[in-house]
Design a protein around this motif. Sequence first.
Motif, PDB file in Angstrom:
ATOM      1  N   UNK B 119      62.085  44.811  54.451  1.00 35.45           N
ATOM      2  CA  UNK B 119      61.822  45.987  55.312  1.00 35.45           C
ATOM      3  C   UNK B 119      62.303  47.163  54.323  1.00 35.45           C
ATOM      4  N   UNK B 125      58.852  55.995  58.387  1.00 36.75           N
ATOM      5  CA  UNK B 125      58.553  54.869  59.374  1.00 36.75           C
ATOM      6  C   UNK B 125      58.813  53.527  58.813  1.00 36.75           C
ATOM      7  N   UNK B 126      58.972  52.811  59.826  1.00 35.71           N
ATOM      8  CA  UNK B 126      59.362  51.440  59.352  1.00 35.71           C
ATOM      9  C   UNK B 126      58.131  50.590  58.592  1.00 35.71           C
ATOM     10  N   UNK B 127      58.504  50.157  57.274  1.00 31.32           N
ATOM     11  CA  UNK B 127      57.551  49.591  56.695  1.00 31.32           C
ATOM     12  C   UNK B 127      58.239  48.393  55.799  1.00 31.32           C
ATOM     13  N   UNK B 128      57.710  48.334  54.682  1.00 31.95           N
ATOM     14  CA  UNK B 128      57.905  47.135  53.629  1.00 31.95           C
ATOM     15  C   UNK B 128      57.762  47.485  52.197  1.00 31.95           C
ATOM     16  N   UNK B 149      53.067  50.653  54.997  1.00 33.12           N
ATOM     17  CA  UNK B 149      53.291  50.409  56.399  1.00 33.12           C
ATOM     18  C   UNK B 149      52.272  50.636  57.279  1.00 33.12           C
TER      19      UNK B 149
END
Lengths: 425, 187
Positions: B119, B125-128, B149
Amino acid sequence: MKVRQLIFGLAVACFLAACATANESYEIALKRESKGDASKSPETAVSEPVDDAAAYQLAELSPGERPPVDSDEAGLWMMMDKAEDRVKTSGRRYRDKALNDYVRDVVCRVSRDYCRDIRVYIMRVPYFNATMAPNGAMEIWSGLLLRVQNEAQLASIIGHELGHYLRRHSLKRMQSVIDTSGGLAAFQVVLATVGLGSLGNLATLAALGGLQAYSRDFEREADGYGVVLMSKAGYDPKESAKVWERLTREQKADDEEGSTYSFLSTHPESEERLAALKLLANKVQPQHPEGRDSSVTFRAVMRPYRGVFLSDELNLRRFKRTEELLKILREDNGEQPELLFYQGELYRLRNEKGDRERALATYRKALSVGKPPAEVHKSMGLILLKTKQRDAARRSLAQYLKEKPDASDARMIQHLMQGNRGEGK
Amino acid sequence: MFRRPSIILFFVLAGCAQFSLVEPTQRVTVAKVYSVSPSTTWSGFTTQNWVRWTVDGPLLQALTFIEPVETGRPLLDISEPKNLPLFNADMTAPEVMELFKATMQQMGLHQLAARGLEPAEFGKISGFRFDFTAVSKDGLNYSGFAAGAVQSDKLHLVFYTGSQLVYFEKHREDARKVIQSIQLQKT
């Protein structure tokens, strides 16, 4: 002299193009054949296949022979030497010793006195193909190794490629291009002078068709050599036709529109080819009393690589063909957990209606018959997450991490287990 | 076997593209949605649905920004190869990584190995993110990393590649800073 050099250059260009055609996978050629009936022309009805083993005893090349330095053939070899240098450093090349030693051993068994003249390169390309350059460089693609059932079938393809080599088909083809292109130019000039220039295109088509028919004759001859050489090496010659039966099954499962160039196909019609191979196989006697296929050894050597081969195949996203291939492999090997895992992967990646359920059922079957790769639990977990079965998903993902504690995606899997999506949605 | 004109398009055709300088003086918007602050001077060009930045040439190193990808679309908006895998908005990060791997294999990168999926914040924002290695047809070893993301059901993805010999490392930190500076614009 300059005119001759020009024609030679043109011929080399044409020959390279011909190489590109010849290097197309057998699958593509097969696709043309199976769909090409509507466009079949009388020109495709070339000579009948020879079913006499004695016809395939001749080699035009002696072991260790190299062409005279001032010959056209030497120029051809020089080009191929340069191409081979690129193959040696290619990122596609498989360098694993065990795999190379095994395939090399089969090549030597089939090529016998010519063994030292042949260099074998195993390439990680997920299509069915093998090629043979006139200088002795042979390529065998991973898609072929995935698809042949046993050592005998591999030997038949190697024998086919050796047939091209022993009969100097590349040189003959190049000379044919020189002859044809020279005559063609002259013919077009004559037509143009009488105001019929557009007919030149028809002449081009007819001439190219002739070249390809010439090539199809080479393929027939190479098929014959394949059967005879594999048989001499002690393999069951009946295995040769089975390769084409398997490829035909895959092709028929794939309804994607293929090339319309059936007239330019370089391979004989599938049915004719199968019939000729079977006829010849009945006439030759394998050295081994019953003719071996060496399935057990072949499977043992290929087993460590099969997962990678199948992953590469799935990355092509041609699901109908791959589904038929997996069906064939399961018929050969039984319901092995690894094959069932990849069958499940096919459903998961295809993601059509009902595929998630099919994938889960297939993964569970894989687990019920043995020990599939640990990734089976990850794949199950990802599907269960999407179908809102969070507890079951967590259990599957936890099992994945338990079986693969050093998984490089462990942090993301833990993130998913905590109820996160793993991306920003 | 000449069945991969796409690889030429993706890696080589840059020779014909219109390059423009990207100076490290101000925030710029790339590929419609990525507002970034470059820390060094890059040369950029646009092809199809992606923008590439490079310093020494796209075959040596490149930072690639993909325009947001909608459900049912491939990562790269090209006609060949025909069977490129398609994005779906419900994909998890491991599936996006699979999508990336399959796309790159079809585009002509070989022996692509992706690892280290984790992650990571992407554009606030939350992504990878994940790392990968690959080998070109001619045997050149590449390293790379990707980050992305899904926002508003669209995949946002940026990745950096460079030849393992010198060029990956040369601007790795600059590429990382660019990705770290991403602010996603509304589309």
